[in-house]
Design an enzyme around this catalytic site. Structure first.
Site, PDB file in Angstrom:
ATOM      1  N   ASP A 116       1.008  -1.210   0.022  1.00 31.88           N
ATOM      2  CA  ASP A 116      -0.106   0.016  -0.123  1.00 31.88           C
ATOM      3  C   ASP A 116       0.810   1.187   0.065  1.00 31.88           C
ATOM      4  O   ASP A 116       1.596   1.622   0.832  1.00 31.88           O
ATOM      5  CB  ASP A 116      -0.691  -0.012   1.067  1.00 31.88           C
ATOM      6  CG  ASP A 116      -1.851   1.001   1.430  1.00 31.88           C
ATOM      7  OD1 ASP A 116      -1.821   1.954   0.424  1.00 31.88           O
ATOM      8  OD2 ASP A 116      -2.500   1.442   2.529  1.00 31.88           O
ATOM      9  N   ASN A 145       4.177   5.021 -10.375  1.00 29.91           N
ATOM     10  CA  ASN A 145       3.144   4.899 -11.173  1.00 29.91           C
ATOM     11  C   ASN A 145       1.667   4.547 -10.647  1.00 29.91           C
ATOM     12  O   ASN A 145       0.531   4.917 -11.022  1.00 29.91           O
ATOM     13  CB  ASN A 145       3.143   3.818 -12.341  1.00 29.91           C
ATOM     14  CG  ASN A 145       1.962   3.520 -12.972  1.00 29.91           C
ATOM     15  OD1 ASN A 145       1.784   4.229 -13.965  1.00 29.91           O
ATOM     16  ND2 ASN A 145       1.431   2.307 -12.867  1.00 29.91           N
ATOM     17  N   TYR A 150      -7.672  14.480  -7.871  1.00 36.01           N
ATOM     18  CA  TYR A 150      -7.013  13.905  -9.057  1.00 36.01           C
ATOM     19  C   TYR A 150      -6.218  14.932  -9.849  1.00 36.01           C
ATOM     20  O   TYR A 150      -5.043  14.901  -9.921  1.00 36.01           O
ATOM     21  CB  TYR A 150      -7.830  13.114  -9.816  1.00 36.01           C
ATOM     22  CG  TYR A 150      -7.110  12.278 -10.994  1.00 36.01           C
ATOM     23  CD1 TYR A 150      -6.482  10.833 -10.837  1.00 36.01           C
ATOM     24  CD2 TYR A 150      -6.822  12.798 -12.209  1.00 36.01           C
ATOM     25  CE1 TYR A 150      -5.978  10.416 -11.535  1.00 36.01           C
ATOM     26  CE2 TYR A 150      -6.472  12.275 -13.122  1.00 36.01           C
ATOM     27  CZ  TYR A 150      -5.653  10.737 -13.096  1.00 36.01           C
ATOM     28  OH  TYR A 150      -5.087  10.224 -13.968  1.00 36.01           O
ATOM     29  N   LYS A 201      -2.179  15.478  -9.806  1.00 33.52           N
ATOM     30  CA  LYS A 201      -1.326  15.451 -11.087  1.00 33.52           C
ATOM     31  C   LYS A 201      -0.607  16.672 -11.511  1.00 33.52           C
ATOM     32  O   LYS A 201       0.731  16.674 -11.956  1.00 33.52           O
ATOM     33  CB  LYS A 201      -2.391  15.054 -12.138  1.00 33.52           C
ATOM     34  CG  LYS A 201      -2.916  13.606 -11.968  1.00 33.52           C
ATOM     35  CD  LYS A 201      -1.794  12.686 -11.702  1.00 33.52           C
ATOM     36  CE  LYS A 201      -2.544  11.017 -11.735  1.00 33.52           C
ATOM     37  NZ  LYS A 201      -1.341  10.359 -11.448  1.00 33.52           N
ATOM     38  N   VAL A 260      -6.094   6.820 -21.734  1.00 30.26           N
ATOM     39  CA  VAL A 260      -5.685   5.585 -21.826  1.00 30.26           C
ATOM     40  C   VAL A 260      -6.583   4.695 -21.486  1.00 30.26           C
ATOM     41  O   VAL A 260      -6.733   4.642 -20.138  1.00 30.26           O
ATOM     42  CB  VAL A 260      -3.980   5.310 -21.667  1.00 30.26           C
ATOM     43  CG1 VAL A 260      -3.885   3.769 -22.118  1.00 30.26           C
ATOM     44  CG2 VAL A 260      -3.185   6.220 -22.396  1.00 30.26           C
ATOM     45  N   THR A 282      -7.530   1.961 -19.118  1.00 33.33           N
ATOM     46  CA  THR A 282      -7.106   1.004 -17.919  1.00 33.33           C
ATOM     47  C   THR A 282      -8.262   0.836 -16.987  1.00 33.33           C
ATOM     48  O   THR A 282      -9.111   1.523 -16.913  1.00 33.33           O
ATOM     49  CB  THR A 282      -5.906   1.742 -17.331  1.00 33.33           C
ATOM     50  OG1 THR A 282      -6.441   2.854 -16.693  1.00 33.33           O
ATOM     51  CG2 THR A 282      -5.023   2.205 -18.606  1.00 33.33           C
TER      52      THR A 282
END
Length: 272
Positions: free
Chosen positions: A59, A86, A160, A164, A193, A195
């Site tokens: 984690d 990542n 988010y 970023k 993308v 995912t």
């Protein structure tokens, strides 16, 4: 860097998506790879990838958990040369929803997204630096997975977006200092993308002509891994192209002075 058959990579969020694609790409080039994730499928994925892959349940939002995984990777192979930070998640609550509990008291927001997408990256950079310092002066490479949301606001997804954007700032802020120890730090900023990170229904609704293939993301990773001099760069991945994005132009000469000549003044307070 050394020959690829002796190089070791550590990848967070490595059991799916971009992390897994990067792991497979590096393994095909004779790297050894430590996969960090919280996926229960992690051990079987590592086993399928072969003897040059090892899995550590981690984690990353926990310093203790991430540090243990880094330590395990170093113990396994005696070195770490490249770290891909990542791991990431989307916003875990509607920040614009109800703000009160049943008694009318304000409700503390769920900031797990910040813990995983930003705080954990600081942990990872500290750990990477620690183990790179054991590389007998060879340094190492760090690549952060940011997002095009690090350049453009993703409306309605504030945590988010903030994280970023933060990774872009970290890359540009830390690069000159880390370079003194032969450590490079760069960021990849993928557009959409497909995912497992995508919320339900989003992949089906997204127009196919606006989907960025995984191959473009891997192109950016490889550009940063293969270049020993490139650092502080942010590679926006859109469709089939990687765009190296620079910081905005200075508003005026005073602002330019504040970051260039004024850096000597900042160094009196922050001597890193």
């Amino acid at each position: 860097m050394a020959d690829s058959d002796s190089l070791v990579a550590l990848i967070t969020g490595a059991a799916s998506g971009m992390g897994l694609a990067l792991a497979k790409d590096l393994l095909a080039k004779n790297w050894r790879v430590a996969l960090l994730d919280i996926s229960q499928a992690g051990p079987s994925i590592a086993s399928e990838l072969g003897p040059s892959a090892v899995y550590f349940h981690s984690d990353v939002s926990s310093w203790e958990s991430q540090a243990a995984a880094f330590g395990g990777a170093f113990k396994t192979w005696g070195r770490i040369d490249f770290v891909a930070l990542n791991a990431g998640i989307d916003d875990k609550e509607d920040f614009f929803g109800p703000t009160a509990d049943a008694d009318g008291n304000p409700v503390k927001p769920n900031l797990k997204t910040v813990d995983v997408n930003l705080v954990a990256v600081f942990y990872g950079i500290r750990l990477a630096t620690h183990y790179f310092r054991k590389n007998e002066g060879r340094g190492g490479k760090i690549v952060l997975t940011s997002s095009d949301a690090g350049l453009y606001a993703l409306v309605g997804v504030p945590q988010y977006t903030a994280c970023k954007h933060g990774l872009v700032g970290i890359t540009r802020s830390m690069a000159p200092i880390l370079a003194k120890e032969k450590i490079t730090i760069n960021a990849v900023l993928p557009a959409f993308v497909p995912t497992g990170l995508a919320p339900p229904g989003l992949i089906d609704a997204w127009p196919k002509e606006h989907i960025t293939p995984m191959s473009t993301v891997l192109k950016a990773f490889n550009m940063f891994v293969d270049n020993d001099e490139m650092t502080g760069e942010t590679g926006e991945c859109s469709l089939d192209t990687v765009y190296l994005r620079k910081q905005p132009e200075y508003a005026n000469e005073s602002q330019r002075w504040g970051r260039e000549e004024g850096g000597k003044v900042w160094a009196l307070v922050y001597p890193g």
